[in-house]
Design a protein around this motif. Structure first.
Motif, PDB file in Angstrom:
ATOM      1  N   SER A 274       8.743 -11.793  -1.673  1.00  0.00           N
ATOM      2  CA  SER A 274       9.689 -10.676  -1.582  1.00  0.00           C
ATOM      3  C   SER A 274       9.086  -9.476  -0.848  1.00  0.00           C
ATOM      4  CB  SER A 274      10.120 -10.240  -2.982  1.00  0.00           C
ATOM      5  OG  SER A 274       9.031  -9.664  -3.681  1.00  0.00           O
ATOM      6  N   ARG A 275       9.950  -8.616  -0.323  1.00  0.00           N
ATOM      7  CA  ARG A 275       9.479  -7.402   0.353  1.00  0.00           C
ATOM      8  C   ARG A 275       8.797  -6.465  -0.630  1.00  0.00           C
ATOM      9  NH1 ARG A 275      13.742  -4.559   4.232  1.00  0.00           N
ATOM     10  NH2 ARG A 275      11.898  -3.253   4.530  1.00  0.00           N
ATOM     11  N   SER A 276       9.299  -6.427  -1.866  1.00  0.00           N
ATOM     12  CA  SER A 276       8.664  -5.558  -2.863  1.00  0.00           C
ATOM     13  C   SER A 276       7.242  -6.017  -3.150  1.00  0.00           C
ATOM     14  CB  SER A 276       9.495  -5.538  -4.157  1.00  0.00           C
ATOM     15  OG  SER A 276       9.580  -6.844  -4.727  1.00  0.00           O
ATOM     16  N   SER A 280       4.014  -3.630  -2.349  1.00  0.00           N
ATOM     17  CA  SER A 280       3.041  -3.356  -3.402  1.00  0.00           C
ATOM     18  C   SER A 280       1.626  -3.716  -2.938  1.00  0.00           C
ATOM     19  CB  SER A 280       3.405  -4.145  -4.660  1.00  0.00           C
ATOM     20  OG  SER A 280       2.402  -4.015  -5.650  1.00  0.00           O
ATOM     21  N   LEU A 281       1.494  -4.875  -2.312  1.00  0.00           N
ATOM     22  CA  LEU A 281       0.183  -5.315  -1.838  1.00  0.00           C
ATOM     23  C   LEU A 281      -0.338  -4.403  -0.728  1.00  0.00           C
ATOM     24  CD1 LEU A 281      -2.174  -7.251  -1.721  1.00  0.00           C
ATOM     25  CD2 LEU A 281      -0.787  -8.811  -0.354  1.00  0.00           C
ATOM     26  N   LEU A 282       0.537  -4.007   0.191  1.00  0.00           N
ATOM     27  CA  LEU A 282       0.116  -3.128   1.287  1.00  0.00           C
ATOM     28  C   LEU A 282      -0.353  -1.775   0.757  1.00  0.00           C
ATOM     29  CD1 LEU A 282       2.808  -3.847   4.048  1.00  0.00           C
ATOM     30  CD2 LEU A 282       0.480  -4.747   3.878  1.00  0.00           C
ATOM     31  N   GLU A 284      -1.747  -1.226  -2.178  1.00  0.00           N
ATOM     32  CA  GLU A 284      -3.072  -1.438  -2.767  1.00  0.00           C
ATOM     33  C   GLU A 284      -4.130  -1.630  -1.691  1.00  0.00           C
ATOM     34  OE1 GLU A 284      -3.588  -4.119  -6.021  1.00  0.00           O
ATOM     35  OE2 GLU A 284      -1.528  -3.854  -6.719  1.00  0.00           O
ATOM     36  N   ALA A 285      -3.772  -2.350  -0.629  1.00  0.00           N
ATOM     37  CA  ALA A 285      -4.708  -2.569   0.471  1.00  0.00           C
ATOM     38  C   ALA A 285      -5.045  -1.260   1.177  1.00  0.00           C
ATOM     39  CB  ALA A 285      -4.120  -3.575   1.463  1.00  0.00           C
ATOM     40  N   GLN A 286      -4.068  -0.376   1.264  1.00  0.00           N
ATOM     41  CA  GLN A 286      -4.307   0.931   1.876  1.00  0.00           C
ATOM     42  C   GLN A 286      -5.231   1.770   0.996  1.00  0.00           C
ATOM     43  OE1 GLN A 286      -1.289   3.089   4.237  1.00  0.00           O
ATOM     44  NE2 GLN A 286      -1.330   4.659   2.625  1.00  0.00           N
ATOM     45  N   CYS A 287      -4.995   1.763  -0.305  1.00  0.00           N
ATOM     46  CA  CYS A 287      -5.860   2.499  -1.232  1.00  0.00           C
ATOM     47  C   CYS A 287      -7.296   1.970  -1.196  1.00  0.00           C
ATOM     48  CB  CYS A 287      -5.315   2.407  -2.659  1.00  0.00           C
ATOM     49  SG  CYS A 287      -3.778   3.321  -2.922  1.00  0.00           S
ATOM     50  N   ALA A 288      -7.443   0.671  -0.931  1.00  0.00           N
ATOM     51  CA  ALA A 288      -8.776   0.054  -0.888  1.00  0.00           C
ATOM     52  C   ALA A 288      -9.455   0.229   0.470  1.00  0.00           C
ATOM     53  CB  ALA A 288      -8.670  -1.432  -1.220  1.00  0.00           C
ATOM     54  N   GLY A 289      -8.739   0.820   1.436  1.00  0.00           N
ATOM     55  CA  GLY A 289      -9.336   1.090   2.739  1.00  0.00           C
ATOM     56  C   GLY A 289      -9.264  -0.048   3.734  1.00  0.00           C
ATOM     57  N   PHE A 290      -8.411  -1.052   3.458  1.00  0.00           N
ATOM     58  CA  PHE A 290      -8.284  -2.180   4.373  1.00  0.00           C
ATOM     59  C   PHE A 290      -7.320  -1.882   5.522  1.00  0.00           C
ATOM     60  CE2 PHE A 290      -9.649  -4.691   0.570  1.00  0.00           C
ATOM     61  CZ  PHE A 290     -10.795  -5.240   1.138  1.00  0.00           C
ATOM     62  N   HIS A 292      -3.907   0.991   7.043  1.00  0.00           N
ATOM     63  CA  HIS A 292      -3.148   2.241   6.924  1.00  0.00           C
ATOM     64  C   HIS A 292      -1.748   1.966   7.452  1.00  0.00           C
ATOM     65  CE1 HIS A 292      -2.227   6.474   6.680  1.00  0.00           C
ATOM     66  NE2 HIS A 292      -1.761   6.423   7.929  1.00  0.00           N
ATOM     67  N   VAL A 293      -0.748   2.179   6.609  1.00  0.00           N
ATOM     68  CA  VAL A 293       0.639   1.868   6.961  1.00  0.00           C
ATOM     69  C   VAL A 293       1.347   3.133   7.427  1.00  0.00           C
ATOM     70  CG1 VAL A 293       2.824   0.895   6.152  1.00  0.00           C
ATOM     71  CG2 VAL A 293       0.657   0.045   5.218  1.00  0.00           C
ATOM     72  N   GLU A 294       2.108   3.012   8.526  1.00  0.00           N
ATOM     73  CA  GLU A 294       2.872   4.134   9.062  1.00  0.00           C
ATOM     74  C   GLU A 294       4.345   3.748   9.189  1.00  0.00           C
ATOM     75  OE1 GLU A 294       1.308   5.744  12.717  1.00  0.00           O
ATOM     76  OE2 GLU A 294      -0.732   5.107  12.196  1.00  0.00           O
ATOM     77  N   ASN A 295       5.193   4.400   8.401  1.00  0.00           N
ATOM     78  CA  ASN A 295       6.655   4.265   8.520  1.00  0.00           C
ATOM     79  C   ASN A 295       7.159   2.831   8.465  1.00  0.00           C
ATOM     80  OD1 ASN A 295       6.822   7.088   8.910  1.00  0.00           O
ATOM     81  ND2 ASN A 295       6.358   6.814  11.094  1.00  0.00           N
ATOM     82  N   ASN A 296       6.469   1.966   7.733  1.00  0.00           N
ATOM     83  CA  ASN A 296       6.867   0.568   7.581  1.00  0.00           C
ATOM     84  C   ASN A 296       7.053  -0.131   8.925  1.00  0.00           C
ATOM     85  OD1 ASN A 296       7.507  -1.768   6.102  1.00  0.00           O
ATOM     86  ND2 ASN A 296       9.703  -1.362   6.257  1.00  0.00           N
TER      87      ASN A 296
END
Length: 314
Positions: A274-276, A280-282, A284-290, A292-296
């Motif tokens: 699912s997209r949710s 959610s995973l993205l 967490e991955a951003q918080c872990a420094g893997f 950086h997401v911009e505007n989906n």
């Protein structure tokens, strides 16, 4: 002393821990003795030489480093992605679940045990896995084994020698599935290094015993990707996690930049989750420094992700 005195409490806890540890050691040892443990996994017994474990890990890490440093590594990853995505798309609901780290370990351990010790009972197989991976509950084990049986991948039958023992064997269909899955990694390697892997070109019935005679070493010593590369856990402990990493790295190669154009919708469609789940995973991955997401729409992969994925793949 009063029974609540700190020294008494501490001593009681130490004794309790010692008793539990001794019980687990003896219990684990009893399982191995029941299986007639031998030095190597040759079909006559299950190998478990703890002094050999460090050497196996060191060898695995060195081999992975040599592969990840190859100039053809990106081409090998793209070929693996093509083979695996075609394989995955045939039964995505099953494989997105199976590719979750602990489920993949259970299935790998079960088939390793079968090919190294075909007479091992279903009961002892579950006990062996539970003794190694203490975070896995017996309900989880039973659920996955039931799924493998219901889907026709695992055949369970009574032992002729002891009717109380239930034995198991992989069906012909799952033997081919396992073979195809393994080849999604071997073919990319063989494409660029043709002298390697020639012994794996045979039929699945001959190929799998050869493969698991070696792979079983890692399973029985409880050597896992999560244990060697703990930073990968964020992805591989999620449904479809391997496929999610794969599409991120694939787009990095194809687009030629770490700042890739890739929406959560496309990742969800590719990995059949699912997209949710993806969002959610993205996060967490951003918080872990893997990443950086911009505007989906844009995802920037960090060096940390690139440097984690290459040895993970290797």
């Amino acid at each position: 002393f009063h029974t609540t005195h700190p020294a008494v409490v501490e001593l009681s806890e130490m004794l309790f821990s010692l008793i539990v540890s001794l019980f687990l050691f003896l219990y684990y040892d009893a399982i191995l003795e029941q299986w007639n443990v031998s030095r190597y996994c040759t079909g006559k017994g299950i190998a478990l030489k703890l002094s050999h474990r460090d050497a196996l890990i060191s060898s695995l890490i060195d081999h992975a480093h040599s592969i990840s440093s190859l100039p053809e590594i990106n081409e090998m990853i793209l070929l693996h992605e093509k083979l695996l995505s075609d394989f995955y798309a045939k039964k995505p609901l099953f494989y997105k679940m199976l590719f979750k780290s602990f489920r993949f370990y259970i299935a790998s351990a079960a088939f390793s045990i079968y090919y190294c010790q075909p007479s091992a009972s279903l009961k002892f197989t579950k006990e062996f896995i539970a003794a190694q991976e203490k975070s896995i509950s017996i309900n989880t084990l039973n659920s996955l084994f039931t799924l493998l049986m219901v889907s026709g991948r695992l055949i369970v039958y009574r032992s002729e020698e002891n009717a109380r023992d239930m034995l198991f064997r992989p069906s012909e269909s799952v033997q081919q599935e396992i073979s195809d899955l393994i080849r999604s990694m071997l073919i990319p390697w063989r494409t660029y290094y043709s002298s390697s892997g020639s012994r794996y070109r045979c039929h699945a019935k001959n190929f799998l015993p050869q493969f698991f005679s070696r792979y079983g070493d890692f399973v029985f010593h409880h050597i896992t990707i999560k244990g060697i590369l703990p930073e990968s856990e964020l992805f591989i402990e999620r449904d479809g996690g391997h496929m999610i990493m794969l599409i991120l790295y694939k787009e990095y190669i194809l687009q030629g930049t770490q700042r890739i154009i890739l929406s959560s919708k496309k990742i969800a469609s590719y990995s059949h989750v699912s997209r949710s789940h993806i969002c959610s995973l993205l996060r967490e991955a951003q918080c872990a420094g893997f990443i950086h997401v911009e505007n989906n729409l844009f995802i920037e992969l960090s060096d940390k992700f690139i440097n984690m994925f290459r040895p993970y793949f290797s």
